[in-house]
Design a protein around this motif. Structure first.
Motif, PDB file in Angstrom:
ATOM      1  N   ASN A   7      25.973  57.288  79.954  1.00  0.00           N
ATOM      2  CA  ASN A   7      26.545  58.462  80.595  1.00  0.00           C
ATOM      3  C   ASN A   7      26.865  59.513  79.546  1.00  0.00           C
ATOM      4  O   ASN A   7      26.989  59.197  78.368  1.00  0.00           O
ATOM      5  CB  ASN A   7      27.846  58.106  81.322  1.00  0.00           C
ATOM      6  CG  ASN A   7      27.583  57.368  82.613  1.00  0.00           C
ATOM      7  OD1 ASN A   7      26.491  57.441  83.151  1.00  0.00           O
ATOM      8  ND2 ASN A   7      28.581  56.660  83.100  1.00  0.00           N
ATOM      9  N   ARG A  12      32.049  58.790  79.807  1.00  0.00           N
ATOM     10  CA  ARG A  12      32.083  57.461  79.220  1.00  0.00           C
ATOM     11  C   ARG A  12      33.214  57.421  78.207  1.00  0.00           C
ATOM     12  O   ARG A  12      33.048  57.798  77.053  1.00  0.00           O
ATOM     13  CB  ARG A  12      30.751  57.151  78.540  1.00  0.00           C
ATOM     14  CG  ARG A  12      29.642  56.745  79.484  1.00  0.00           C
ATOM     15  CD  ARG A  12      29.781  55.271  79.839  1.00  0.00           C
ATOM     16  NE  ARG A  12      29.775  54.459  78.632  1.00  0.00           N
ATOM     17  CZ  ARG A  12      28.685  54.195  77.910  1.00  0.00           C
ATOM     18  NH1 ARG A  12      27.517  54.650  78.274  1.00  0.00           N
ATOM     19  NH2 ARG A  12      28.776  53.460  76.826  1.00  0.00           N
ATOM     20  N   LEU A  37      31.296  51.273  82.593  1.00  0.00           N
ATOM     21  CA  LEU A  37      30.880  52.182  83.657  1.00  0.00           C
ATOM     22  C   LEU A  37      31.886  52.144  84.802  1.00  0.00           C
ATOM     23  O   LEU A  37      32.680  51.218  84.911  1.00  0.00           O
ATOM     24  CB  LEU A  37      29.502  51.779  84.185  1.00  0.00           C
ATOM     25  CG  LEU A  37      28.375  51.707  83.155  1.00  0.00           C
ATOM     26  CD1 LEU A  37      27.124  51.126  83.793  1.00  0.00           C
ATOM     27  CD2 LEU A  37      28.082  53.068  82.573  1.00  0.00           C
ATOM     28  N   GLY A  38      31.820  53.153  85.676  1.00  0.00           N
ATOM     29  CA  GLY A  38      32.615  53.113  86.887  1.00  0.00           C
ATOM     30  C   GLY A  38      33.962  53.775  86.760  1.00  0.00           C
ATOM     31  O   GLY A  38      34.180  54.657  85.935  1.00  0.00           O
ATOM     32  N   CYS A  39      34.903  53.298  87.562  1.00  0.00           N
ATOM     33  CA  CYS A  39      36.187  53.970  87.771  1.00  0.00           C
ATOM     34  C   CYS A  39      37.193  53.592  86.697  1.00  0.00           C
ATOM     35  O   CYS A  39      36.968  52.683  85.889  1.00  0.00           O
ATOM     36  CB  CYS A  39      36.727  53.592  89.144  1.00  0.00           C
ATOM     37  SG  CYS A  39      37.079  51.816  89.292  1.00  0.00           S
ATOM     38  N   THR A  74      30.052  46.763  84.717  1.00  0.00           N
ATOM     39  CA  THR A  74      29.256  47.508  85.689  1.00  0.00           C
ATOM     40  C   THR A  74      30.083  48.026  86.860  1.00  0.00           C
ATOM     41  O   THR A  74      31.194  47.571  87.127  1.00  0.00           O
ATOM     42  CB  THR A  74      28.147  46.612  86.262  1.00  0.00           C
ATOM     43  OG1 THR A  74      28.756  45.456  86.854  1.00  0.00           O
ATOM     44  CG2 THR A  74      27.183  46.183  85.173  1.00  0.00           C
ATOM     45  N   CYS A  75      29.465  48.957  87.593  1.00  0.00           N
ATOM     46  CA  CYS A  75      30.000  49.451  88.855  1.00  0.00           C
ATOM     47  C   CYS A  75      28.997  49.102  89.948  1.00  0.00           C
ATOM     48  O   CYS A  75      27.789  49.208  89.738  1.00  0.00           O
ATOM     49  CB  CYS A  75      30.211  50.964  88.799  1.00  0.00           C
ATOM     50  SG  CYS A  75      30.843  51.690  90.335  1.00  0.00           S
ATOM     51  N   SER A  80      23.659  54.256  94.072  1.00  0.00           N
ATOM     52  CA  SER A  80      23.411  55.061  92.872  1.00  0.00           C
ATOM     53  C   SER A  80      24.143  54.469  91.672  1.00  0.00           C
ATOM     54  O   SER A  80      23.631  54.483  90.544  1.00  0.00           O
ATOM     55  CB  SER A  80      23.852  56.508  93.102  1.00  0.00           C
ATOM     56  OG  SER A  80      25.206  56.568  93.527  1.00  0.00           O
ATOM     57  N   ALA A  81      25.347  53.931  91.892  1.00  0.00           N
ATOM     58  CA  ALA A  81      26.088  53.294  90.796  1.00  0.00           C
ATOM     59  C   ALA A  81      25.408  51.996  90.369  1.00  0.00           C
ATOM     60  O   ALA A  81      25.368  51.669  89.172  1.00  0.00           O
ATOM     61  CB  ALA A  81      27.523  53.020  91.234  1.00  0.00           C
ATOM     62  N   LYS A  82      24.857  51.260  91.329  1.00  0.00           N
ATOM     63  CA  LYS A  82      24.126  50.044  90.982  1.00  0.00           C
ATOM     64  C   LYS A  82      22.910  50.370  90.116  1.00  0.00           C
ATOM     65  O   LYS A  82      22.614  49.673  89.137  1.00  0.00           O
ATOM     66  CB  LYS A  82      23.682  49.315  92.249  1.00  0.00           C
ATOM     67  CG  LYS A  82      24.810  48.690  93.051  1.00  0.00           C
ATOM     68  CD  LYS A  82      24.244  47.953  94.267  1.00  0.00           C
ATOM     69  CE  LYS A  82      25.330  47.273  95.069  1.00  0.00           C
ATOM     70  NZ  LYS A  82      24.789  46.531  96.232  1.00  0.00           N
ATOM     71  N   GLU A  84      22.547  52.943  88.183  1.00  0.00           N
ATOM     72  CA  GLU A  84      23.018  53.326  86.852  1.00  0.00           C
ATOM     73  C   GLU A  84      23.395  52.094  86.037  1.00  0.00           C
ATOM     74  O   GLU A  84      23.107  52.009  84.834  1.00  0.00           O
ATOM     75  CB  GLU A  84      24.225  54.249  86.976  1.00  0.00           C
ATOM     76  CG  GLU A  84      24.754  54.736  85.625  1.00  0.00           C
ATOM     77  CD  GLU A  84      26.021  55.561  85.762  1.00  0.00           C
ATOM     78  OE1 GLU A  84      26.305  56.308  84.821  1.00  0.00           O
ATOM     79  OE2 GLU A  84      26.717  55.443  86.779  1.00  0.00           O
ATOM     80  N   SER A  85      24.021  51.114  86.694  1.00  0.00           N
ATOM     81  CA  SER A  85      24.404  49.896  85.991  1.00  0.00           C
ATOM     82  C   SER A  85      23.173  49.134  85.497  1.00  0.00           C
ATOM     83  O   SER A  85      23.131  48.654  84.356  1.00  0.00           O
ATOM     84  CB  SER A  85      25.238  48.998  86.908  1.00  0.00           C
ATOM     85  OG  SER A  85      26.491  49.580  87.193  1.00  0.00           O
TER      86      SER A  85
END
Length: 457
Positions: A7, A12, A37-39, A74-75, A80-82, A84-85
């Motif tokens: 990212n 990131r 990644l993620g929140c 991962t997220c 879309s998050a999957k 990216e992961s």
């Protein structure tokens, strides 16, 4: 030397300029890299994992080539998050070759190993012990008891002056578009003493702002059967407010007892800021989402909050193009926005998520309609934001300094701005003597669509 760069650095925290690993690994020290990644909740998990590894004598590497293995946190919330992961895992495999996967997408191990069969191990969200076991198997620990000591405040992936503080795991809601309860389980609140002890240590180490996070912050403690009070979040917020740092509340569902938090904001104990996931305004849409369908009553609550604390900032997120959303339902959302006049707004176009019950709903909205509605929604949200910020010109407000660049321009945040997701206030002259993490008073002299400019008073 390639860096872990899935990212942009701004998204990131492990790559952001403020995320510095100051201890150079000693000769022969096993080292681990982290891609987070993620929140913010996942970021806290990453910090806990790295802190545990650092305590066991591992070095922390900011680049692939310096790491004996890489953990990818991962997220898995959206498709879309999957994607990216999976891309991040692939990059880590290409650049390093020894990869351990954890986090929300880790709840679907076959999905990961089907795309990347060479990963060393896959663990699910907040499975700290399993992650450590996987690291031990891949890179055995080899601590030097005279050198490898646990940092007093642990490993942080955010700047020194603010920190995320996770108060619970899981969620008791059954929203049809969400699979978080499937991945992270039912609500499990941390003991209040443990939360306060962590908050105290963070403040003692120099943290000036605590960002309180969970899946459902206002439900904190309601999973305790023998609790002394009905809503433990109220005393927790009051106690944290006495530590001398800014306290910012995220992911607060608008239960009636939230009104009891607002006096704490009016009194300055907690920042006058609520991050509330309203998601939509039409009762039929909310019903299909399996969320409380009380948009009209929510407007009454917002009015009550503002009556108690006129300076309160309200942030929320919404979904457009949810299955079955009609033009009339969407127009209701736009009309509700006109009434609510929220300060900070995010919007997502609906996506199917594997395992979510919303996938089976009829009348999915075409992509082009989703995009058109998103554009109209954001146009309205932007106009509201621009008008609200314009009203701040001439006011004197406190800001916290996040960065000062080589040209002397200070990037700051007001009490109305959370890191990464909200706007900024910029001071472009007279910043000599200022330092990152300092809280100063400025006079606002210019406003844009999402940002402010000011001068030091």
């Amino acid at each position: 030397m390639p860096r872990m760069s899935q990212n942009p650095p701004s998204l990131r925290p492990d790559l952001a300029p403020a995320a510095r690993f100051s201890d150079a690994p000693r000769a022969g020290q096993p080292t681990i890299g982290m891609v987070s990644l993620g929140c913010p909740k996942a970021l806290v998990d990453s910090e806990r994992i790295l802190t545990r590894l650092r305590a066991e004598g591992y070095g922390i590497s900011p680049d692939y080539s310096g790491a004996d293995a890489v953990i990818v946190n991962t997220c898995g919330f959206l498709d879309s998050a999957k994607a990216e992961s999976l891309e991040a895992i692939g990059e880590a495999l290409a650049e390093n070759g020894r990869v351990i996967v954890t986090g929300c997408l880790g709840a679907e191990p076959e999905y990961i190993t089907g795309a990347h069969p060479k990963v060393l191990a896959v663990t699910g969200p907040h499975q700290y012990e399993q992650v450590l076991d996987a690291v031990h198997a891949a890179v055995p620990p080899d601590p030097d008891p005279f050198i490898d000591l646990l940092p007093a405040s642990g490993v942080k992936l955010t700047p020194r002056h603010y920190s995320y503080l996770k108060i619970s795991e899981g969620c008791n809601h059954t929203c049809k578009f969400c699979i978080i309860p499937d991945m992270r389980g039912k609500l499990t609140s941390r003991p209040a003493k443990a939360v306060l002890r962590e908050a105290e240590k963070l403040v003692e180490s120099g943290v000036r702002e605590l960002l309180v996070i969970s899946q459902d912050t206002s439900a904190y403690g309601t999973d305790w059967k023998d609790r002394d009070e009905k809503f433990p979040i109220l005393s927790l917020a009051r106690d944290m407010g006495g530590l001398g740092a800014w306290v910012r509340m995220h992911y607060v569902y608008p239960y009636p007892h939230v009104r009891e938090l607002i006096p704490l904001m009016a009194d300055g104990l907690v920042l006058p800021y609520l991050d509330i996931p309203f998601q939509h305004a039409h009762p039929d849409t909310l019903k299909r989402m399996a969320r409380p369908a009380a948009a009209a009553r929510t407007l009454d609550e917002i009015a009550a909050w503002r009556d108690i604390c006129p300076d309160i900032t309200l942030r929320s997120t919404f979904i457009v193009g949810y299955p079955g959303e009609t033009e009339a339902e969407f127009q209701t959302l736009l009309d509700w926005m006109d009434e609510a006049q929220l300060d900070r707004v995010g919007c997502f176009q609906y996506e199917n998520v594997a395992g979510a019950r919303s996938n089976a709903l009829p009348d999915h909205v075409p992509d082009e309609v989703k995009q058109e509605r998103w554009d109209r929604f954001m146009e309205k949200a932007q106009a509201i934001s621009e008008a609200k910020l314009a009203a701040k010109v001439g006011q004197r407000i406190d800001v916290i300094i996040d960065d000062i660049d080589e040209d002397g321009i200070a990037t700051c945040r007001t009490k109305a701005d959370a890191p990464e997701i909200d706007g900024n206030l910029f001071i472009d002259e007279g910043t000599d003597g200022l330092s990152v993490g300092e809280i100063v008073t400025v006079e606002v002299d210019e406003a844009g669509e999402y940002d402010l400019w000011g001068r030091r008073v």
